[in-house]
Design an enzyme around this catalytic site. Sequence first.
Site, PDB file in Angstrom:
ATOM      1  N   HIS A   1       0.867  -1.184   0.000  1.00  0.00           N
ATOM      2  CA  HIS A   1       0.000   0.000   0.000  1.00  0.00           C
ATOM      3  C   HIS A   1       0.905   1.237   0.000  1.00  0.00           C
ATOM      4  CE1 HIS A   1      -2.883   2.915   1.773  1.00  0.00           C
ATOM      5  NE2 HIS A   1      -3.845   2.054   1.480  1.00  0.00           N
TER       6      HIS A   1
ATOM      7  N   ASP B   1       2.778  -4.572   8.075  1.00  0.00           N
ATOM      8  CA  ASP B   1       1.583  -3.747   7.941  1.00  0.00           C
ATOM      9  C   ASP B   1       0.394  -4.704   8.070  1.00  0.00           C
ATOM     10  OD1 ASP B   1      -0.632  -2.441   7.027  1.00  0.00           O
ATOM     11  OD2 ASP B   1       0.261  -1.779   5.131  1.00  0.00           O
TER      12      ASP B   1
ATOM     13  N   GLN C   1      -4.860  -5.403   7.002  1.00  0.00           N
ATOM     14  CA  GLN C   1      -5.840  -6.356   6.474  1.00  0.00           C
ATOM     15  C   GLN C   1      -5.775  -7.702   7.186  1.00  0.00           C
ATOM     16  OE1 GLN C   1      -8.119  -5.322   4.537  1.00  0.00           O
ATOM     17  NE2 GLN C   1      -7.218  -3.405   3.829  1.00  0.00           N
TER      18      GLN C   1
ATOM     19  N   LYS D   1     -10.647  -0.624  10.288  1.00  0.00           N
ATOM     20  CA  LYS D   1     -10.798  -1.830   9.460  1.00  0.00           C
ATOM     21  C   LYS D   1     -11.142  -3.050  10.332  1.00  0.00           C
ATOM     22  CE  LYS D   1      -7.460   0.019   6.209  1.00  0.00           C
ATOM     23  NZ  LYS D   1      -8.100   0.285   4.914  1.00  0.00           N
TER      24      LYS D   1
ATOM     25  N   CYS E   1      -4.701   2.380  -3.748  1.00  0.00           N
ATOM     26  CA  CYS E   1      -3.467   2.915  -3.136  1.00  0.00           C
ATOM     27  C   CYS E   1      -2.317   1.927  -3.314  1.00  0.00           C
ATOM     28  CB  CYS E   1      -3.649   3.233  -1.657  1.00  0.00           C
ATOM     29  SG  CYS E   1      -4.898   4.471  -1.347  1.00  0.00           S
TER      30      CYS E   1
HETATM   31  C1  LIG Z   1      -2.588  -2.858   3.645  1.00  0.00           C
HETATM   32  C2  LIG Z   1      -2.915  -1.459   4.085  1.00  0.00           C
HETATM   33  N1  LIG Z   1      -1.950  -0.701   4.615  1.00  0.00           N
HETATM   34  C3  LIG Z   1      -2.185   0.538   5.046  1.00  0.00           C
HETATM   35  C4  LIG Z   1      -3.416   1.118   4.922  1.00  0.00           C
HETATM   36  C5  LIG Z   1      -3.621   2.514   5.419  1.00  0.00           C
HETATM   37  O1  LIG Z   1      -4.531   2.520   6.489  1.00  0.00           O
HETATM   38  P1  LIG Z   1      -5.087   3.887   7.083  1.00  0.00           P
HETATM   39  O2  LIG Z   1      -5.573   4.697   5.925  1.00  0.00           O
HETATM   40  O3  LIG Z   1      -6.196   3.460   8.002  1.00  0.00           O
HETATM   41  O4  LIG Z   1      -3.948   4.539   7.809  1.00  0.00           O
HETATM   42  C6  LIG Z   1      -4.447   0.387   4.342  1.00  0.00           C
HETATM   43  C7  LIG Z   1      -5.770   1.005   4.121  1.00  0.00           C
HETATM   44  O5  LIG Z   1      -6.373   0.869   3.093  1.00  0.00           O
HETATM   45  C8  LIG Z   1      -4.194  -0.940   3.921  1.00  0.00           C
HETATM   46  O6  LIG Z   1      -5.158  -1.696   3.388  1.00  0.00           O
END
Ligand SMILES: Cc1ncc(COP(=O)(O)O)c(C=O)c1O
Length: 404
Positions: free
Chosen positions: A122, A199, A202, A225, A362
């Site tokens: 991401h 990270d 998910q 999430k 993203c």
């Molecule tokens: C794998 C992953 N990393 C990071 C993020 C970023 O999360 P946040 O926007 O809640 O900080 C997301 C959100 O879509 C994600 O799916």
Amino acid sequence: MDMPTSARPLDLVSDFPAIPDGWAYLDTAATAQKPRAVIDAIARGYSQTYATVHRGVYQRSAEMTLAFENARRRTAAFIGARSPEEVIFVRGATEGINLVAQSWGGTFLKPGDRIMLSVLEHHSNIVPWQMIAERTGAAIDVAPLTANGRIDLDAMAAMLTERHRIVALAHVSNVLGSVLDARRAAALAHGVGALLLLDGCQAVPRMPVDVAALGCDFYVFSAHKLYGPTGIGVLWGRGDLLEAMPPVQGGGAMIDKVSFEKTTFAPPPARFEAGTPHVVGVLGLEAAIGYVEAIGLEAISAHEEALVRSARDALGSLNSVRLFGPDDSAGIVSFALEGVHPHDVGTILDESRVAIRAGHHCAQPLMASLGVDATARASFGVYNGPGDVEALVRGIERVRRIFG
Ligand SMILES: Cc1ncc(COP(=O)(O)O)c(C=O)c1O
């Protein structure tokens, strides 16, 4: 649509007041809907128990401080942290990764050092590293993917060198749903003396996570999430690493002593939590943890696995559909319909009351590696059932009819 017999279908949609009858909400990977338990905890926090924390000498504030720190203990236990002091409350995964990049990276990365990422990250696990690499003179390497969309750890092993100081990877891909072999990634990173940041955005809503068992060094996730509120998330870091890291924001609550001559800082986690925290957000996160623990992460995992399998089987049998990612993806199915832009797929599905995400998610470098600008993505949560998969497939058949 038949659910595999091994699955124990959950029937929890009535816990979610914002999901009306007949609406197939398939965008949980973007953000999860909120159960009544979380909404009630937030309402209680503001309507009955509200006060600031760590400051007030009056009883209400002392009680809120206890509740807030209890939520930190609960969060630590939820992810297998050794101590609550290793849990830092941040705005979300994005802020957590930026904190590690700026604080740890800004202190320990030197010119010539290397950072290992992967193609499927991401943007929030790419851009913070690019920013700190620029500042420190470190360089970034990118591990490729296997043909079915997993991070290729064999290839990564061949790329890793003693110059690598940190490896930062998605535990579960937000586009492909592919699950990382995190223990192997940790062994590979540690084998060259690098740290591993996962990270977990998910992963945390979809499977049991134990940071000690995974062997990682940092772990981040976002409450929204995980059926919790927006604006709150978690950075977990190994205690000795956090001890050695400087703060990135200065202000109230993060200090030991302040004078114009010299200011000293509080130990973690306070060192990294400048300013008044998102008090009620933390209570909402705790309620979300309680909610998923009561269901059981194993049960959630089995439930979503069954939904993914039936969605992939049904979509895969339509000859104009291209499926991305591995068959055992966790809760997420990305696909493309030949000759139809994913935005059109999403718009037409919306007319059938099916909400999916369409776009680059993203993850533009991943899109480039898949050879597409965008994908359509259906992602599942505890409130989805076989009826939602049927609605998705009926909707896709309608898109095909409209586009001939
Ligand atoms: C794998 C992953 N990393 C990071 C993020 C970023 O999360 P946040 O926007 O809640 O900080 C997301 C959100 O879509 C994600 O799916």
